[in-house]
Design an enzyme around this catalytic site. Structure first.
Site, mmCIF file in Angstrom:
data_model
loop_
_atom_site.group_PDB
_atom_site.id
_atom_site.type_symbol
_atom_site.label_atom_id
_atom_site.label_comp_id
_atom_site.label_asym_id
_atom_site.label_seq_id
_atom_site.Cartn_x
_atom_site.Cartn_y
_atom_site.Cartn_z
ATOM 1 N N GLY A 107 0.882 -1.162 0.029
ATOM 2 C CA GLY A 107 0.054 -0.107 -0.011
ATOM 3 C C GLY A 107 1.018 1.263 -0.065
ATOM 4 O O GLY A 107 2.047 1.415 -0.661
ATOM 5 N N GLU A 108 0.657 2.096 0.699
ATOM 6 C CA GLU A 108 0.984 3.507 0.633
ATOM 7 C C GLU A 108 1.538 3.997 -0.455
ATOM 8 O O GLU A 108 2.658 4.931 -0.551
ATOM 9 C CB GLU A 108 2.141 3.672 1.772
ATOM 10 N N GLY A 109 1.111 3.688 -1.658
ATOM 11 C CA GLY A 109 1.260 4.443 -2.945
ATOM 12 C C GLY A 109 2.583 3.708 -3.560
ATOM 13 O O GLY A 109 2.949 4.267 -4.643
#
Length: 340
Positions: free
Chosen positions: A305-307
């Site tokens: 996640g988190e880009g």
């Protein structure tokens, strides 16, 4: 459901007024590509990426001079049901890690020349537990979408969107089950690494949420309000703002794609300006991308996640733009063209 005087009316109106692709820019890219010192088609999807950038930026050649990754951080009430291997306080701790430059996403952005912003979406105020009631009111959902719209900075020419929030893979799975049907078990993955008991709890939570909101999930925006989170609502808003401002979007993984899926369910063309950055190892992401008609740029087995996946894919998009703009033509290089 009647949409009269609904807070979602403005969102629906925005969607129908979105600009389409610039076909003249695409043709200009194709014409230049035919003059570059390479066999036609030899750069595969990089050539398509140059066309996609031009179509949605509305110019040829396209540029990636101010790429930006936006990460939206939110808390989810459903974490109280034990759906994550990590406690809810990790949300605030990770936000502090990002601020200190210590996250994986910080390193990826620094290595690839990408701007990076994190948005705190009332992190200390979790949304409602979706097994007991709506995550958000319609008004709150729209307000959060509007916040996401404001996050798209002026001058950005390529946007990557990601999220951070303990419990949000459960939220994404519930959204997919509501939008696409099938058993909750098909959509639920291990998220942060839950064991078998944790996985069973996640499936049970999604089943309970769907039962709780049965009869109210025919409208994709209602799905967002009842089953979503502020991170997903804000990402949906950012996707819409990017389209209005002619900014192409690179989606991150399983959770970020849920925001795109909401918009796709309203009208498939709403996310034509988006590409899938990567194929996540989480849940049924491959199934989702196939339903959305998106072929991921990368498949690295990631589920952070988190880009992170979007940011890595943006380096490919940057390369595609640079190759198209700066590669020599046959005439410039004095290279003989293919005969016939």
């Amino acid at each position: 459901m009647s949409t009269a005087a609904s807070p979602f009316d403005d969102i629906r109106q925005l969607i129908v007024s979105m600009p389409g692709p610039d076909e003249a820019a695409v043709e200009a890219v194709r014409a230049r590509d035919g003059q570059l010192t390479k066999p036609a088609g030899s750069l595969g999807r990089l050539e398509w990426l140059a066309e996609w950038l031009a179509a949605w930026q509305g110019k040829a050649p396209p540029t990636v001079a101010r790429p930006l990754v936006c990460v939206f951080a939110a808390s989810h009430g459903v974490t109280a049901k034990g759906v994550s291997a990590f406690p809810a306080e990790v949300n605030r701790q990770m936000l502090e890690t990002f601020a200190a430059g210590g996250g994986a996403i910080n390193q990826i952005c620094a290595a690839n020349g990408l701007g990076f912003k994190v948005f705190d979406l009332a992190l200390d105020l979790p949304t409602g537990d979706i097994t007991e009631g709506p995550a958000m009111s319609e008004k709150d959902a729209v307000a959060t979408m509007a916040f996401g719209m404001e996050a798209v900075a002026g001058g950005t020419d390529l946007l990557g969107i990601g999220e951070m929030g303990i419990g949000n893979t459960t939220i994404a799975a519930a959204i997919y089950a509501a939008l696409f049907g099938g058993t909750p078990a098909h959509w639920v993955g291990r998220g942060t690494g839950v064991d078998d008991a944790g996985l069973a709890r996640k499936v049970a939570v999604v089943e309970a949420a769907l039962a709780q909101h049965a009869g109210h999930l025919d409208d994709p925006l209602e799905v967002l309000a009842r089953l979503g989170g502020r991170d997903i609502a804000a990402m949906a808003g950012a996707i819409l703002a990017a389209r209005a401002q002619r900014v192409p979007v690179v989606l991150d993984g399983y959770v970020a794609t849920a925001a795109a899926a909401i918009l796709f369910a309203i009208h498939p063309s709403t996310i034509d300006h988006c590409v899938a950055g990567h194929l996540s190892a989480e849940g049924a992401h491959r199934d989702v991308l196939e339903r959305l008609g998106k072929i991921p740029l990368l498949a690295l087995g990631m589920r952070l996640g988190e880009g992170s996946g979007a940011a890595l894919a943006m380096s490919l998009v940057k390369s595609a733009a640079a190759i198209h703009a700066d590669m020599a033509t046959f005439d410039q290089a004095g290279v003989s063209k293919r005969e016939g």
